[in-house]
Design a protein around this motif. Sequence first.
Motif, PDB file in Angstrom:
ATOM      1  N   HIS A   1      -5.412  -1.194   8.752  1.00  0.00           N
ATOM      2  CA  HIS A   1      -6.058   0.012   8.207  1.00  0.00           C
ATOM      3  C   HIS A   1      -7.439  -0.260   7.624  1.00  0.00           C
ATOM      4  O   HIS A   1      -8.173   0.670   7.335  1.00  0.00           O
ATOM      5  CB  HIS A   1      -5.158   0.692   7.176  1.00  0.00           C
TER       6      HIS A   1
ATOM      7  N   LYS B   1      -3.434   7.102   4.787  1.00  0.00           N
ATOM      8  CA  LYS B   1      -3.259   5.658   5.015  1.00  0.00           C
ATOM      9  C   LYS B   1      -2.913   5.400   6.481  1.00  0.00           C
ATOM     10  O   LYS B   1      -3.416   4.467   7.103  1.00  0.00           O
ATOM     11  CB  LYS B   1      -2.119   5.121   4.144  1.00  0.00           C
TER      12      LYS B   1
ATOM     13  N   SER C   1       0.820  -1.208   0.000  1.00  0.00           N
ATOM     14  CA  SER C   1       0.000   0.000   0.000  1.00  0.00           C
ATOM     15  C   SER C   1       0.857   1.262   0.000  1.00  0.00           C
ATOM     16  O   SER C   1       0.337   2.360   0.083  1.00  0.00           O
ATOM     17  CB  SER C   1      -0.924  -0.014   1.216  1.00  0.00           C
TER      18      SER C   1
END
Lengths: 545, 97
Positions: free
Chosen positions: A431, A267, A239
């Motif tokens: 997350h 994020k 990510s």
Amino acid sequence: MPSRAIQENFRFLVLEVTKQVESTVRVLTTGDESLIDSVYLKDDYIDNLRGFIDSKCLTVIRDAEEGDQRTVELARAVDIVTNNLERMADFAVNILRQYKYIKDHTVLRRYEFEPLFDEVLGGLGRVSEAVFQADVSEALQICRAEINLDEMYAERFRRVMSELRAGGEEVEDLVTTLFIARYLERMGDSLLNIGEAVISLSLHERLKIHQYWALEETLDVGKGESKGLSLETIFETRSGCRIGKVRDHREGSEGNLVLFKEGQRDKLVEERDGIHFWHERFPDLAPKILGWHEADHHASLLLEYLSGQTFQQVVLGGSGAELSAALQALGLTLRSIWEETRVDEPIQPGFLGQIAKRLRDVKKVHPDFGGASDEQIGALKVPAFEDLLRRAEAIEALLPAPFSTYIHGDFNVDNIIFDPAADRLHFIDLHRSRRFDYVQDVSVFMVSNFRLPVIDKAVRRRLSAVILAVYRFVQSFARDAGDTTFEARLCLGLVRSLTTSTRFVLDPDFAQAMYLRARYLLERLLAHEGDDWSTFVLPTNVLRY
Amino acid sequence: MASDHEEFRHESLEDRQSIAKYLNALSEAFANGNLTFGHNGQAIELEPRGLLKFDVKASRKRGAVKVSLRLNWQEDEEDRDPSVGSLVIKTSDGGTS
């Protein structure tokens, strides 16, 4: 951007190397030996080009202003690619040198080298675009040429060996043929180096100076003193976050390990909120937050370092007893999360909608997947994948989960840490944690086992056993919980994970195996339409490979 | 226990009507789950189960036509290797699922 001179000369180099390879294939296929000398002559010119680009790149790296890391990274990548291109040109020359030893050219033609040259040329055709656009999907295609070349080389190798064993007059020519095949295989290795250089370029592999500052500031928030830190390793997540393992010597010479995560602010806010989400109900499951620092776009997070192994490490390398212990801990953890956080309100997971969002990325890596038009075999119409998805969406709408629970949200085998000493699990990368259908975690977990790129039979059996054990465990939980549509939803979740995971799988055969399984599951599901969904049974053999 | 490597091959000339007999025989065999290929008193007995990989190719190149059907599958691992089903996660009430 590197100077125009570098760009222009680099494009020239790609062009010249391509011409060398094209001339080589012409000599081999037509026997037109008049081209050989011009290839030899051109080789010096290519060496000069490489030398020129090399020295320009080094100048760029030396003169770059501090903080202009991007230019430095690009110059480094261009330099790596340049050297590999020059090597490919050398291999072309070597092939022609070998060609001169061939006595009977029918031997060579029998081995059909055009497909190998086509792969090499296909890869070369993508190089300029890949480098200057830092285009990952082009780079992946370049890397894929290496896989294909390896396969074609292996096939020719076996044939040469069996012909050699059979004896005959052609021993010398066969050996020379093998040398030629080998040079083509090495061209593939160079293409792989090129593709990897582009990938690491677009993933910003190297640590940037501002991240060191962020690290110090984060630690200041925690304890006040930032001296006495050493960075041990650093790696990047998919990510785009960067994770460093930091040893904190401030409270003793041995030092404690902490994890430092730096990346896009949004994020990391999600990650921090995900950890808080778990802390309220399951304080020991997620790592503790030791520090937090945020700036305009970037943020950094300092986390407790959790000892143990990822579930992936256990399943691939642990003993049978360790694997069994990790599975028991998994079962206990999941059951307690699901039972304690259960809220009896239907929730629609929308697995198939999740595919739609990622299908474009899948098609970038595997253009043949997810076709939009039907096929016909005699009187039989074979519906397009997109058509199957549309029809299954109507079914999915009728199958909400009867209750929601907390879920991890990205329940991959490498996001679960098993600590054998304490006999317990930890979750990381939180997350996407939220309240949702627990089947999402189950299907992601199963497919993350399945898609591990392992061919060893014993390990594959282990993966199958893990998947099957988890399936039976969840089946029993669902039965106790009165969740009658679990099997159908798991089927949809697996379709989603199998399809979208193919974008991470480069091996075309393995990716196809996953895609075809997704299709098969969709068809089984559609065949059940009109019947009671509580009687649907997932065909578990799809999760064996 | 059957030997580790068995092979059967048949080649013949057929016409449009006669080929249908072969395809029907194969079709019935798959539907029944029992496929026998025999020659010289030797037989390969296959019981296709689970997933079959199916590959159909048709091509026409300057009048030369080729239609190929290819099927391959793995014989059931669980039958051959009992360890596949051996990992079990105990449920919290002490029983096994």
